[in-house]
Design a protein around this motif. Structure first.
Motif, PDB file in Angstrom:
ATOM      1  N   CYS A   1       4.079   0.309   2.282  1.00 29.71           N
ATOM      2  CA  CYS A   1       4.151  -0.586   3.328  1.00 29.71           C
ATOM      3  C   CYS A   1       3.769  -2.068   2.762  1.00 29.71           C
ATOM      4  CB  CYS A   1       2.948  -0.482   4.435  1.00 29.71           C
ATOM      5  SG  CYS A   1       3.635   1.310   5.472  1.00 29.71           S
TER       6      CYS A   1
ATOM      7  N   GLU B   1       5.526  12.501   7.275  1.00 30.76           N
ATOM      8  CA  GLU B   1       4.570  13.558   6.730  1.00 30.76           C
ATOM      9  C   GLU B   1       5.563  14.858   6.448  1.00 30.76           C
ATOM     10  OE1 GLU B   1       1.672  13.575   5.980  1.00 30.76           O
ATOM     11  OE2 GLU B   1       1.034  11.439   6.690  1.00 30.76           O
TER      12      GLU B   1
ATOM     13  N   ARG C   1       1.575   5.047   0.958  1.00 28.37           N
ATOM     14  CA  ARG C   1       1.404   5.796   1.926  1.00 28.37           C
ATOM     15  C   ARG C   1       0.165   5.171   2.805  1.00 28.37           C
ATOM     16  NH1 ARG C   1       2.927  11.386   1.226  1.00 28.37           N
ATOM     17  NH2 ARG C   1       1.371  11.973   2.718  1.00 28.37           N
ATOM     18  N   GLY C   2       0.610   3.728   2.992  1.00 29.44           N
ATOM     19  CA  GLY C   2      -0.182   2.890   4.088  1.00 29.44           C
ATOM     20  C   GLY C   2      -0.043   3.519   5.475  1.00 29.44           C
ATOM     21  N   ASP C   3      -0.765   3.161   6.063  1.00 33.69           N
ATOM     22  CA  ASP C   3      -0.864   3.586   7.518  1.00 33.69           C
ATOM     23  C   ASP C   3       0.579   2.892   8.404  1.00 33.69           C
ATOM     24  OD1 ASP C   3      -1.743   4.503  10.017  1.00 33.69           O
ATOM     25  OD2 ASP C   3      -2.356   2.472  10.749  1.00 33.69           O
ATOM     26  N   VAL C   4       1.026   3.921   9.081  1.00 32.35           N
ATOM     27  CA  VAL C   4       2.469   3.672   9.720  1.00 32.35           C
ATOM     28  C   VAL C   4       2.178   3.606  11.057  1.00 32.35           C
ATOM     29  CG1 VAL C   4       4.700   4.592  10.172  1.00 32.35           C
ATOM     30  CG2 VAL C   4       3.624   4.478   7.518  1.00 32.35           C
ATOM     31  N   ASP C   5       2.719   2.418  11.778  1.00 36.36           N
ATOM     32  CA  ASP C   5       2.468   2.387  13.250  1.00 36.36           C
ATOM     33  C   ASP C   5       4.150   2.744  13.648  1.00 36.36           C
ATOM     34  OD1 ASP C   5       2.957   0.593  15.696  1.00 36.36           O
ATOM     35  OD2 ASP C   5       1.160   1.065  15.861  1.00 36.36           O
TER      36      ASP C   5
ATOM     37  N   ARG D   1       0.901  -1.358  -0.078  1.00 34.59           N
ATOM     38  CA  ARG D   1      -0.098   0.000  -0.101  1.00 34.59           C
ATOM     39  C   ARG D   1       0.886   1.314  -0.073  1.00 34.59           C
ATOM     40  NH1 ARG D   1      -5.616   0.835   1.030  1.00 34.59           N
ATOM     41  NH2 ARG D   1      -5.245  -1.516   1.617  1.00 34.59           N
TER      42      ARG D   1
ATOM     43  N   ARG E   1       2.396  -5.550   4.038  1.00 38.43           N
ATOM     44  CA  ARG E   1       1.968  -6.231   5.123  1.00 38.43           C
ATOM     45  C   ARG E   1       1.310  -7.801   4.805  1.00 38.43           C
ATOM     46  NH1 ARG E   1       1.114  -2.858   9.008  1.00 38.43           N
ATOM     47  NH2 ARG E   1       1.004  -0.600   8.722  1.00 38.43           N
TER      48      ARG E   1
ATOM     49  N   ARG F   1       6.055   8.424  11.785  1.00 36.19           N
ATOM     50  CA  ARG F   1       4.843   9.056  11.023  1.00 36.19           C
ATOM     51  C   ARG F   1       5.175  10.454  10.755  1.00 36.19           C
ATOM     52  NH1 ARG F   1       1.122   7.396   7.922  1.00 36.19           N
ATOM     53  NH2 ARG F   1      -0.444   9.065   7.902  1.00 36.19           N
TER      54      ARG F   1
END
Length: 131
Positions: A46, A38, A8-12, A6, A48, A34
């Motif tokens: 990312c 940004e 710009r996938g969600d980043v933890d 993905r 997963r 993060r």
């Protein structure tokens, strides 16, 4: 299990910090990934597998024609299975879609086959100053 990629996938922060530390052989240092992404990135990819982060690459840029790969990482248990190549491919597709004309990368010598043979980068002359 299927690996998904993905842009710009969600980043933890904790998961990426752990993956980065494992891949580069240093302790996790609590980096605020993060905020860094940004502030400086065109985007990132990312990878997963289920709920696990198994790969990542950051694409920084100059705001124009040049994009740069940083922090290409793949979990040790998923290496040599095409994850890194797919991360780079998605990064290149997205940089091209953003109007970039060039994608740069620097790397240690043992990664030459990956970047040149697998990913299609061409060798160039470049310079570096250690700061």
């Amino acid at each position: 299990m299927t690996i998904t990629y993905r842009w710009r996938g969600d980043v933890d922060n904790a998961l990426l910090d752990a993956l980065h530390a494992d891949a580069f052989g240093h302790p996790a240092d609590g980096t605020d990934w993060r905020a860094r992404l940004e502030r400086h990135s065109l985007g990132w990819v990312c990878a997963r597998e289920g709920g696990s982060l198994v790969g990542f690459v950051n694409v920084v840029w100059d705001g124009g024609a040049h994009a740069f790969l940083l922090d290409t990482v793949v979990a040790r248990h998923r290496r040599s299975r095409g994850v890194g190549a797919r991360l780079v491919s998605v990064a290149a597709e997205q940089a091209r879609a953003a109007g970039c004309e060039w994608l740069h990368v620097d790397f240690e010598d043992d990664l030459r086959p990956f970047y040149f043979d697998t990913c299609g980068f061409k060798e160039t002359t470049a310079g570096l100053i250690a700061l």
